[in-house]
Enzyme design. Structure first.
Site, PDB file in Angstrom:
ATOM      1  N   THR A 116       8.464  -4.245  -3.152  1.00 55.49           N
ATOM      2  CA  THR A 116       9.681  -2.457  -3.252  1.00 55.49           C
ATOM      3  C   THR A 116       9.329  -1.524  -2.134  1.00 55.49           C
ATOM      4  O   THR A 116       7.528  -1.784  -1.049  1.00 55.49           O
ATOM      5  CB  THR A 116       8.968  -1.908  -4.252  1.00 55.49           C
ATOM      6  OG1 THR A 116      10.358  -0.830  -4.334  1.00 55.49           O
ATOM      7  CG2 THR A 116       7.740  -1.602  -4.940  1.00 55.49           C
ATOM      8  N   TYR A 140       3.811   2.771  -9.461  1.00 56.99           N
ATOM      9  CA  TYR A 140       4.788   1.822 -10.004  1.00 56.99           C
ATOM     10  C   TYR A 140       4.697   1.164  -8.270  1.00 56.99           C
ATOM     11  O   TYR A 140       4.473   0.280  -8.297  1.00 56.99           O
ATOM     12  CB  TYR A 140       6.117   2.119  -9.484  1.00 56.99           C
ATOM     13  CG  TYR A 140       7.326   0.745  -9.931  1.00 56.99           C
ATOM     14  CD1 TYR A 140       7.526  -0.065  -9.808  1.00 56.99           C
ATOM     15  CD2 TYR A 140       7.714   0.969  -8.552  1.00 56.99           C
ATOM     16  CE1 TYR A 140       7.882  -1.050  -9.276  1.00 56.99           C
ATOM     17  CE2 TYR A 140       9.063   0.129  -7.680  1.00 56.99           C
ATOM     18  CZ  TYR A 140       8.840  -1.429  -8.123  1.00 56.99           C
ATOM     19  OH  TYR A 140       9.281  -2.117  -8.346  1.00 56.99           O
TER      20      TYR A 140
END
Ligand code: UDP
Length: 334
Positions: A116, A140
């Site tokens: 990501t 995350y």
């Protein structure tokens, strides 16, 4: 190729399974169905299991003998990761480690990993190249960065080759209308805005309009899920060909849109009124994320087909109108 697809019942995973099958591969979905949907698994078998369950993983690998792995299975709610980091490190990091050890033990030689842009943190320059420092500002992003680093070590120690694909904001739905985004709870901007347009929610809350951006709202790079899916096919085929590949590629459109611009575009696409409420900033949100995906353009000849935000939102809207709850009110977000 026979390919193990962890998280193949999820949003990006299921679109990738469709793209893999269209290129002649067999996707074998391994998913615990915590967030995935059995109805989204249509292009190969579904095996229900958890990444942490080595016995189950071994059984599935022994049965299908996959030649490679595409690894999506992970929790992906930025806000939740700030409040409950342990959940993210246990599932995303320890789960990936379990998968990699299974690959090592069964001699599976390559893996495409779903990473990501959240690994970059607050960017120093825009658009962000792959070489940009990675300093995530939420657990995350940190959990995904840790897995990228583990992949490097497994390559050196065990010869497992990998490509990490760093997605910017996945959006849209299968243009044939077979699958689409169906998170529960839904926290992503475009589906929430479409739920407002569809009458399921009274308004959209904008998380902060005091950022240092032209209209004060956060800027993101929205990339169509079908374009993301195709990049996975190219990446796994590149690994299988044995050609040298870099450790990571960005996947984005290279163009940023603010939250306000997304809402205005959704209003134009749907022809509906979208009431807006201003809210506080969401913890863990960098003001601006736009990617430079030039490397995968050049190396693998990847080219996004959906570069127009209105078109991306249009595919999502078509899918959204087919959802069972369309037109009904949904419970408020907790
Ligand atoms: N956002 C918002 N209201 C919402 C959901 C999201 O203003 O109800 C903003 C969010 O702060 C971010 C952008 O929309 O700036 C995209 O958020 P999303 O959750 O869709 O993706 P993320 O950037 O977290 O991957």
């Amino acid at each position: 190729m026979r390919l193990l697809v962890t998280g193949g019942a999820g949003y990006i995973g299921s679109h990738t399974c469709k793209a893999l099958a269209a290129s002649g591969h067999l996707p074998i979905t391994y998913d615990n169905l915590v967030y995935g949907h059995p109805w989204a698994v249509r292009w190969g078998p579904l095996e229900i299991g958890d990444l942490a369950d080595r016995q189950r993983l071994d059984q599935v690998i022994q049965h299908y003998r996959p030649e490679g792995v595409i690894h999506f299975a992970a929790y992906a709610y930025v806000g939740e990761s700030v409040k409950d980091p342990g959940k993210y490190y246990r599932n995303n990091v320890a789960g990936s480690l379990s998968l990699l050890e299974a690959m090592r033990d069964h001699g599976i030689p390559y893996i495409v990993f779903s990473s990501t842009c959240a690994t970059y943190g607050v960017p120093e320059r825009i658009p962000i190249p792959e070489s940009h420092p990675q300093r995530p500002i939420n657990p995350y992003g940190q959990s995904k960065l840790m897995v990228e680093q583990i992949l490097q070590d497994f390559q050196v120690a065990h010869g497992i080759r990998s490509i990490s694909l760093r997605y910017f904001n996945a959006a849209g739905a299968d243009p044939d209308g077979e699958i689409g985004e169906a998170h529960d709870p839904e926290t992503h901007l475009i589906p929430l805005v479409l739920e407002v347009a569809g009458g399921q929610r009274p308004h959209i809350t904008v998380f902060g309009d005091d950022y240092d951006t032209p209209d004060g709202t956060c800027i993101r790079d929205y990339i169509h899920v079908t374009d993301l899916a195709q990049a996975h096919v190219l990446a796994i085929e590149a690994l299988a060909s044995g050609r040298p590949v870099p450790a990571a590629y960005n996947l984005g459109n290279g163009q940023g849109f603010s939250v306000k611009e997304v809402i205005a575009t959704a209003a134009a696409v749907t022809g509906k009124r979208i009431p807006v409420q201003m809210g506080a900033r969401r913890p863990g949100d960098p003001p601006r994320l736009v990617g430079d995906a030039g490397a995968i353009f050049r190396d693998l000849n990847w080219k996004p087909l959906y570069t127009d935000l209105a078109e991306i939102i249009q595919t999502a809207w078509r899918w959204h109108q087919k959802r069972p709850y369309f037109g009904k009110s949904r419970p408020p977000l907790s």
